[in-house]
Design a protein around this motif. Structure first.
Motif, PDB file in Angstrom:
ATOM      1  N   GLU A 154      41.818  45.174  39.560  1.00 53.37           N
ATOM      2  CA  GLU A 154      41.542  44.182  40.460  1.00 53.37           C
ATOM      3  C   GLU A 154      41.984  43.034  39.799  1.00 53.37           C
ATOM      4  O   GLU A 154      41.723  42.620  38.619  1.00 53.37           O
ATOM      5  CB  GLU A 154      40.270  44.595  41.035  1.00 53.37           C
ATOM      6  N   ARG A 155      41.995  41.991  40.796  1.00 53.68           N
ATOM      7  CA  ARG A 155      42.278  40.535  40.238  1.00 53.68           C
ATOM      8  C   ARG A 155      40.661  39.982  40.149  1.00 53.68           C
ATOM      9  O   ARG A 155      39.933  40.074  41.008  1.00 53.68           O
ATOM     10  CB  ARG A 155      42.929  39.767  41.346  1.00 53.68           C
ATOM     11  N   SER A 156      40.710  39.026  39.117  1.00 56.86           N
ATOM     12  CA  SER A 156      39.357  38.270  38.643  1.00 56.86           C
ATOM     13  C   SER A 156      39.239  37.193  39.637  1.00 56.86           C
ATOM     14  O   SER A 156      40.626  36.789  40.499  1.00 56.86           O
ATOM     15  CB  SER A 156      38.992  37.932  37.316  1.00 56.86           C
ATOM     16  N   ALA A 157      38.439  36.302  39.670  1.00 57.26           N
ATOM     17  CA  ALA A 157      38.314  34.951  40.313  1.00 57.26           C
ATOM     18  C   ALA A 157      39.513  34.014  39.823  1.00 57.26           C
ATOM     19  O   ALA A 157      39.990  33.287  40.539  1.00 57.26           O
ATOM     20  CB  ALA A 157      37.126  34.142  40.347  1.00 57.26           C
ATOM     21  N   SER A 158      39.827  34.325  38.661  1.00 56.61           N
ATOM     22  CA  SER A 158      40.906  33.295  37.996  1.00 56.61           C
ATOM     23  C   SER A 158      42.318  34.079  38.348  1.00 56.61           C
ATOM     24  O   SER A 158      43.408  33.325  37.760  1.00 56.61           O
ATOM     25  CB  SER A 158      40.661  33.487  36.616  1.00 56.61           C
ATOM     26  N   GLY A 159      42.232  35.040  39.034  1.00 54.73           N
ATOM     27  CA  GLY A 159      43.570  35.836  39.207  1.00 54.73           C
ATOM     28  C   GLY A 159      44.054  36.826  38.211  1.00 54.73           C
ATOM     29  O   GLY A 159      45.094  37.373  38.270  1.00 54.73           O
ATOM     30  N   ASP A 160      43.481  36.938  37.264  1.00 60.18           N
ATOM     31  CA  ASP A 160      43.917  37.881  36.228  1.00 60.18           C
ATOM     32  C   ASP A 160      43.552  39.540  36.692  1.00 60.18           C
ATOM     33  O   ASP A 160      42.616  39.724  37.148  1.00 60.18           O
ATOM     34  CB  ASP A 160      42.871  37.656  34.849  1.00 60.18           C
ATOM     35  N   LEU A 161      44.495  40.292  36.312  1.00 61.38           N
ATOM     36  CA  LEU A 161      44.183  41.836  36.716  1.00 61.38           C
ATOM     37  C   LEU A 161      43.484  42.311  35.450  1.00 61.38           C
ATOM     38  O   LEU A 161      43.904  42.211  34.135  1.00 61.38           O
ATOM     39  CB  LEU A 161      45.672  42.487  36.784  1.00 61.38           C
ATOM     40  N   ALA A 162      42.488  43.004  35.725  1.00 58.65           N
ATOM     41  CA  ALA A 162      41.825  43.786  34.795  1.00 58.65           C
ATOM     42  C   ALA A 162      40.891  44.965  35.537  1.00 58.65           C
ATOM     43  O   ALA A 162      40.657  44.981  36.764  1.00 58.65           O
ATOM     44  CB  ALA A 162      40.748  43.050  34.024  1.00 58.65           C
ATOM     45  N   PRO A 163      40.637  46.091  34.680  1.00 58.24           N
ATOM     46  CA  PRO A 163      40.027  47.094  35.258  1.00 58.24           C
ATOM     47  C   PRO A 163      38.541  46.725  35.491  1.00 58.24           C
ATOM     48  O   PRO A 163      38.001  46.122  34.574  1.00 58.24           O
ATOM     49  CB  PRO A 163      39.992  48.387  34.094  1.00 58.24           C
ATOM     50  N   ARG A 164      37.887  46.846  36.703  1.00 58.17           N
ATOM     51  CA  ARG A 164      36.476  46.850  36.985  1.00 58.17           C
ATOM     52  C   ARG A 164      35.726  47.985  37.515  1.00 58.17           C
ATOM     53  O   ARG A 164      36.315  48.885  38.005  1.00 58.17           O
ATOM     54  CB  ARG A 164      36.614  45.787  38.377  1.00 58.17           C
ATOM     55  N   VAL A 165      34.845  47.907  36.931  1.00 55.00           N
ATOM     56  CA  VAL A 165      34.038  49.304  37.015  1.00 55.00           C
ATOM     57  C   VAL A 165      33.527  49.372  38.656  1.00 55.00           C
ATOM     58  O   VAL A 165      32.981  48.808  38.993  1.00 55.00           O
ATOM     59  CB  VAL A 165      32.799  49.453  36.099  1.00 55.00           C
ATOM     60  N   VAL A 166      33.766  50.778  39.002  1.00 54.20           N
ATOM     61  CA  VAL A 166      33.459  51.002  40.296  1.00 54.20           C
ATOM     62  C   VAL A 166      32.136  51.421  40.374  1.00 54.20           C
ATOM     63  O   VAL A 166      31.085  51.402  41.031  1.00 54.20           O
ATOM     64  CB  VAL A 166      34.529  51.692  40.710  1.00 54.20           C
ATOM     65  N   ARG A 167      32.058  52.905  39.362  1.00 61.11           N
ATOM     66  CA  ARG A 167      30.712  53.486  39.274  1.00 61.11           C
ATOM     67  C   ARG A 167      30.838  54.510  38.254  1.00 61.11           C
ATOM     68  O   ARG A 167      31.909  54.544  37.855  1.00 61.11           O
ATOM     69  CB  ARG A 167      30.525  54.136  40.494  1.00 61.11           C
ATOM     70  N   LYS A 168      29.801  54.862  37.683  1.00 62.47           N
ATOM     71  CA  LYS A 168      29.767  55.924  36.501  1.00 62.47           C
ATOM     72  C   LYS A 168      29.880  57.097  37.307  1.00 62.47           C
ATOM     73  O   LYS A 168      29.325  57.532  38.266  1.00 62.47           O
ATOM     74  CB  LYS A 168      28.221  55.783  35.938  1.00 62.47           C
TER      75      LYS A 168
END
Length: 390
Positions: free
Chosen positions: A359-373
């Motif tokens: 997903e995109r961060s607030a700055s617009g960078d794409l990176a894997p964000r934890v959904v859940r364990k």
């Protein structure tokens, strides 16, 4: 730490050494892939390991170390030759290999010589089970780990019909076996590709014709970049969700694929967005040192260096104290960037595995964000087959 120079050899070879007390340094054989499209993986592994050495002033655990680096060119024969030379030169501790087929060529000779190998990336099933060895340790995962978590994640995401794709080599076969172990739906097809494949048009046409709920794919490095781009260009990214292990869409691959990767799901043990102090400090230090975000490979290499450092500290850098060094490695007395880390009886990690979404961060960078364990205290399925010699 300074670059000491080049050693004449068939492969590109570099020695990184501390600026002082070099004669007392523990040499670490670091055989990795620095050329071919997968070369960035070895680069990140080397740089992640070197960051820990640099932060220690040329030392790990207070012990001076000398990192002897060779490029295997993703060729098992090259890697075996490099390992044999290093064993003959007296090196007792090895790491660095990033592909399972290369590891299979290196590890037997290292272990037969009663030397130590600490894997910073591959964890093939045979070495986790019946071929486990008291001098073989894994800092990353057993190859199935992300994939068994992938099967769990697919169930939770509601996918009933999937197509599986992976290169036809040990890690690829382990990948699909691991996914099938936990997936409860229907596998429409298992498609095996070539490790150096660049055109996936035939495979993507088959995916389209099968119309699955999702695909699960494992293609690391440059091959994975090509696969993701072609998947998006074929329009499949908008109609057939993609789930994959984190090393099939790491930070460098996300940067290379751009918007093509947005919305893809991954499974993994860590991401640059992991919220713990040690991880945040590492990401900042790596970016400052090398001008880029670290991949999972860099994180695993950094953890490997810290783990080795803790064991070297316990024996005062004296690898002739094999039993004591082995005992210290088994304690795993270091702070892992991923959080929890301990060893199973086959000397492979026990750790948590997460579902992430790019997903995109607030700055617009794409990176894997934890959904859940999705898996807590994961243990591989092969430990029961391991009869660890003392």
């Amino acid at each position: 730490m300074v670059i000491a120079g080049l050693i004449a050899a068939p492969l590109f070879t570099t020695v990184f050494a501390p600026s002082a007390h070099a004669a007392e340094a523990v040499k670490i054989g670091f055989i990795t892939t620095l050329s071919t499209p997968a070369g960035y993986i070895g680069e990140d592994e080397r740089d992640g390991f070197n960051l820990a050495v640099t932060q220690g002033g040329g030392k790990l655990g207070g012990v001076p170390v000398e990192l002897v680096v060779e490029d295997d060119g993703l060729k098992p024969a090259n890697a075996k030759q490099a390992a044999d030379r290093m064993v003959a030169s007296g090196i007792k501790l090895f790491t660095g290999v990033n592909f399972s087929n290369v590891l299979a060529a290196v590890v037997p000779g290292v272990l037969e010589a009663d030397r130590f190998y600490v894997s910073l990336n591959p964890g093939p099933s045979n070495f986790a089970g019946e071929n486990c060895n008291r001098n073989y340790f894994v800092a990353s995962y057993q190859n199935d780990a992300f994939h068994t978590a992938g099967g769990v994640a697919a169930n939770e995401l509601g996918y009933k019909r999937v197509v599986l794709l992976a290169p036809n080599y040990q890690a690829g076969r382990d990948a699909l076996s691991g996914f099938k172990r936990t997936f409860k739906g229907e596998v429409l097809a298992e498609i095996y590709t070539k490790l150096d494949q660049s055109d996936f048009s035939v495979e993507l046409a088959r995916v389209r014709s099968l119309a699955p709920d999702a695909i699960y794919q494992f293609h690391p490095g440059g091959v994975g970049i090509n696969f993701a781009k072609q998947y998006a260009n074929a329009g499949l990214g908008k109609t057939v969700p993609m789930l994959m292990p984190g090393f099939s869409m790491d930070a460098r691959m996300v940067a290379a694929t751009g918007a093509s990767s947005e919305g893809f799901y991954t499974t993994g043990i860590w991401s640059t967005a992991m919220d713990n102090p040690a991880s945040r400090q590492f990401v900042e230090a790596f970016r400052k040192a090398y001008g880029r975000l670290p991949t999972d490979y860099a994180m695993q290499a950094y953890d490997t260096a810290q783990w080795i450092g803790a064991a070297l500290k316990a024996v005062g850098g004296d690898l002739s104290k094999g039993d004591a060094f082995r005992t210290a490695l088994r304690k795993a007395d270091f702070t892992s960037l991923r959080g929890k880390f301990s060893l199973n009886t086959n000397q492979h990690p026990i750790q948590d595995v997460y579902l992430m979404r790019i997903e995109r961060s607030a700055s617009g960078d794409l990176a894997p964000r934890v959904v859940r364990k999705v898996v807590s205290d994961d243990k591989d399925a092969y430990a029961a087959q391991c009869r660890m010699p003392l």
